[in-house]
Design a protein around this motif. Structure first.
Motif, PDB file in Angstrom:
ATOM      1  N   ARG A 167       4.326   4.527  -8.850  1.00  0.00           N
ATOM      2  CA  ARG A 167       5.261   3.485  -8.377  1.00  0.00           C
ATOM      3  C   ARG A 167       4.466   2.312  -7.819  1.00  0.00           C
ATOM      4  NH1 ARG A 167       7.628   7.101  -4.095  1.00  0.00           N
ATOM      5  NH2 ARG A 167       8.734   5.221  -3.399  1.00  0.00           N
ATOM      6  N   LEU A 168       4.495   1.208  -8.552  1.00  0.00           N
ATOM      7  CA  LEU A 168       3.733   0.044  -8.085  1.00  0.00           C
ATOM      8  C   LEU A 168       4.377  -0.575  -6.837  1.00  0.00           C
ATOM      9  CD1 LEU A 168       1.173  -1.401  -9.185  1.00  0.00           C
ATOM     10  CD2 LEU A 168       2.690  -3.219  -9.936  1.00  0.00           C
ATOM     11  N   ALA A 169       5.711  -0.442  -6.734  1.00  0.00           N
ATOM     12  CA  ALA A 169       6.418  -1.136  -5.640  1.00  0.00           C
ATOM     13  C   ALA A 169       5.951  -0.665  -4.262  1.00  0.00           C
ATOM     14  CB  ALA A 169       7.922  -0.938  -5.777  1.00  0.00           C
ATOM     15  N   THR A 170       5.521   0.584  -4.147  1.00  0.00           N
ATOM     16  CA  THR A 170       5.058   1.044  -2.829  1.00  0.00           C
ATOM     17  C   THR A 170       3.746   0.344  -2.461  1.00  0.00           C
ATOM     18  OG1 THR A 170       3.888   2.914  -3.789  1.00  0.00           O
ATOM     19  CG2 THR A 170       6.128   3.323  -3.055  1.00  0.00           C
ATOM     20  N   LEU A 171       2.961  -0.024  -3.476  1.00  0.00           N
ATOM     21  CA  LEU A 171       1.683  -0.703  -3.214  1.00  0.00           C
ATOM     22  C   LEU A 171       1.891  -2.189  -2.931  1.00  0.00           C
ATOM     23  CD1 LEU A 171      -0.475   1.039  -5.985  1.00  0.00           C
ATOM     24  CD2 LEU A 171      -0.043   1.765  -3.639  1.00  0.00           C
ATOM     25  N   THR A 172       2.739  -2.841  -3.727  1.00  0.00           N
ATOM     26  CA  THR A 172       3.001  -4.267  -3.447  1.00  0.00           C
ATOM     27  C   THR A 172       3.666  -4.404  -2.077  1.00  0.00           C
ATOM     28  OG1 THR A 172       5.050  -4.115  -4.712  1.00  0.00           O
ATOM     29  CG2 THR A 172       3.146  -5.027  -5.854  1.00  0.00           C
ATOM     30  N   ALA A 173       4.467  -3.403  -1.699  1.00  0.00           N
ATOM     31  CA  ALA A 173       5.137  -3.473  -0.384  1.00  0.00           C
ATOM     32  C   ALA A 173       4.106  -3.465   0.738  1.00  0.00           C
ATOM     33  CB  ALA A 173       6.113  -2.313  -0.222  1.00  0.00           C
ATOM     34  N   GLN A 174       3.068  -2.638   0.587  1.00  0.00           N
ATOM     35  CA  GLN A 174       2.000  -2.607   1.617  1.00  0.00           C
ATOM     36  C   GLN A 174       1.381  -3.989   1.779  1.00  0.00           C
ATOM     37  OE1 GLN A 174      -1.286   0.189   1.173  1.00  0.00           O
ATOM     38  NE2 GLN A 174       0.117   1.643   0.246  1.00  0.00           N
ATOM     39  N   LEU A 175       1.138  -4.657   0.631  1.00  0.00           N
ATOM     40  CA  LEU A 175       0.491  -5.973   0.691  1.00  0.00           C
ATOM     41  C   LEU A 175       1.448  -7.020   1.260  1.00  0.00           C
ATOM     42  CD1 LEU A 175      -1.314  -6.039  -2.780  1.00  0.00           C
ATOM     43  CD2 LEU A 175      -2.286  -5.441  -0.553  1.00  0.00           C
ATOM     44  N   ARG A 176       2.670  -7.007   0.776  1.00  0.00           N
ATOM     45  CA  ARG A 176       3.620  -8.070   1.168  1.00  0.00           C
ATOM     46  C   ARG A 176       4.096  -7.939   2.613  1.00  0.00           C
ATOM     47  NH1 ARG A 176       8.227  -7.911  -3.165  1.00  0.00           N
ATOM     48  NH2 ARG A 176       9.247  -9.015  -1.454  1.00  0.00           N
ATOM     49  N   PHE A 177       3.951  -6.752   3.185  1.00  0.00           N
ATOM     50  CA  PHE A 177       4.383  -6.515   4.572  1.00  0.00           C
ATOM     51  C   PHE A 177       3.637  -7.436   5.547  1.00  0.00           C
ATOM     52  CE2 PHE A 177       4.232  -3.649   8.421  1.00  0.00           C
ATOM     53  CZ  PHE A 177       5.587  -3.731   8.715  1.00  0.00           C
ATOM     54  N   VAL A 178       2.348  -7.635   5.281  1.00  0.00           N
ATOM     55  CA  VAL A 178       1.528  -8.498   6.151  1.00  0.00           C
ATOM     56  C   VAL A 178       1.362  -9.854   5.469  1.00  0.00           C
ATOM     57  CG1 VAL A 178      -0.721  -8.785   7.249  1.00  0.00           C
ATOM     58  CG2 VAL A 178       0.323  -6.513   7.097  1.00  0.00           C
TER      59      VAL A 178
END
Ligand code: GLY
Ligand code: MN
Ligand code: MN
Length: 434
Positions: A167-178
């Motif tokens: 699931r790529l979305a869990t990784l982009t979420a980590q980046l976009r959070f900050v």
């Protein structure tokens, strides 16, 4: 300027950070949003998928970004699949990016016809052990549409059933959070446009107006300042309409003595702002309205003060419950004794405050980030307590956008009037001038 782009280095750096989170021999795929049909041959204005924008800056439908960092051929490590220029179509629909233009926006050097995606996948997938597909994962999404991401993932899994999928979305979420400094600046600019829209409202609201007239004032100021548009359909809710959390009919005559709740914000280059204010249409709060307003403002300040690294959204909501219980008792809505006897499954405070007090904000209005995840410096969240009392025909919400820092939170909407005295003064000045 309406079309504001980030330098391509911003998107290239985001891709680099994402690749660092992937296992070796991975293929990551990110899909554009579809053009959404409206009726007949019309479409809603196009809004790009937030992850694809973050990683490429491309705002065009039928686009796929493929990242295959371990591919033996360097030109296949980053590919954009896009619609090809087509003079006849462009005469009707407007300009499509050429390959050179797409490279200039994104920094991705290889741009191919989207029609070649399926056969190129034979090569890319066979050079990879893992396929990370980006599927929208917002927990509140409630749609039966089979969007481009789902259609593509379905095809991939039938064509390459033995790959390991992620699931790529869990990784982009980590980046976009900050948020990075350029993203914070974009949200600041969106907040600045939102401020000018509220200034206009303070100068024009009067009893006898319809809610839609005030929506028009918001829209006027947001568009004329070069925002992409509203971050979400704006709420202009007078009287008891304010007790409907997502009311946006905006079609009622506002009567003298009522409060009007506004929940609105500008979107700029994909980045959103989200603001709520509640004002007395006649320019003065009644004693009861002021009492309720000041309670919301105290909770707002208390919540904003605890928005610090280490706290999670869940913990902030738990604290908010305590703040509200104290205020509700003070307002006489229930007693301490009622609190001691309350049903744990039906807490009393929920009767007057039935939504979360905060959410992350960014490329999505309700942005990525887990509610149990500790906040980090660079996260941006809203602070939005409210009180809703349908029996009194009253709803009040105040909402600002808050940047988390290593020490005290920074309120990005600090200069949008919120003090009841300031609101009254600004509204009375307008009434006297007219
Ligand atoms: N305007 C949507 C929200 O405040 O969450
Ligand atoms: Mn909000
Ligand atoms: Mn809001």
């Amino acid at each position: 300027m309406k079309r504001i782009f980030f330098p391509c280095a911003f998107h290239a750096e985001n891709r680099k950070k994402l690749i660092n989170l992937l296992p070796s021999k991975s293929l990551a795929l990110v899909f554009s949003n579809d053009r959404m049909p409206r009726s007949g041959d019309l479409y809603f204005p196009f809004r790009q998928n937030s992850d694809l924008f973050y990683l490429s800056g491309i705002v065009q439908a039928k686009t796929i970004l493929a990242l295959c960092p371990a591919h033996p051929q360097p030109e296949y490590r980053e590919i954009l699949f896009m619609l090809q220029p087509d003079a006849a179509r462009e005469t009707r629909e407007g300009h499509r990016l050429t390959g050179e233009e797409a490279t200039a926006v994104s920094g991705v050097k290889t741009v191919m016809d989207v029609e070649h995606f399926r056969w190129m996948m034979d090569d890319l997938a066979c050079s990879s052990d893992h396929i990370y597909a980006d599927i929208e994962e917002n927990v509140k999404r409630d749609s039966e549409l089979r969007t481009f991401d789902l259609r593509a993932a379905g095809w991939l899994k039938s064509r390459f059933p033995l790959h390991r999928y992620g699931r790529l979305a869990t990784l982009t979420a980590q980046l976009r959070f900050v948020k990075q400094p350029e993203e914070i600046q974009m949200i600041r600019s969106a907040c600045e446009i939102t401020r000018t829209a509220f200034d206009r409202i303070l100068g024009r609201t009067a009893a006898g107006m319809n809610e839609y007239e005030l929506e028009a004032e918001l829209t006027f100021e947001i568009l004329r300042n070069g925002a992409t548009g509203h971050a979400f359909p704006p709420i202009v809710a007078s009287g008891k309409n304010a007790c409907v959390l997502h009311y946006n009919d905006n079609n009622r005559m506002i009567c003298d003595g009522e409060l009007v709740l506004f929940d609105f914000g500008a979107e700029l280059a994909g980045y959103n702002s989200d603001c709520s204010r509640t004002i007395p249409v006649s320019g003065r709060f009644s004693a009861r309205q002021r009492q309720l307003y000041e309670a919301v403002l105290r909770v707002f300040r208390n919540v904003r003060a605890i928005m610090k690294p280490g706290m999670s959204i869940e913990q902030i909501n738990l604290q908010t419950r305590r703040f509200w219980e104290e205020e509700h008792v003070r307002l006489g809505l229930y007693s301490m004794e009622d609190l001691r006897r309350q049903d744990a499954d039906k807490p009393l405070f929920r009767k007057y405050f039935m939504h979360g007090v905060t959410h992350t904000l960014g490329l999505d209005v309700h942005d990525v980030g887990d509610r149990r995840q500790p906040l980090q410096p660079g996260a941006i969240l809203t602070c939005e307590p409210g009180i809703y009392i349908p029996e009194e025909g009253t709803g009040i919400r105040l909402e600002n956008d808050i940047l988390i820092t290593p020490s005290e939170p920074i309120d990005l909407m600090e200069d949008i009037p919120v003090e009841p005295d300031e609101i009254e003064e600004r509204m009375m000045t307008r009434i006297i001038e007219n």
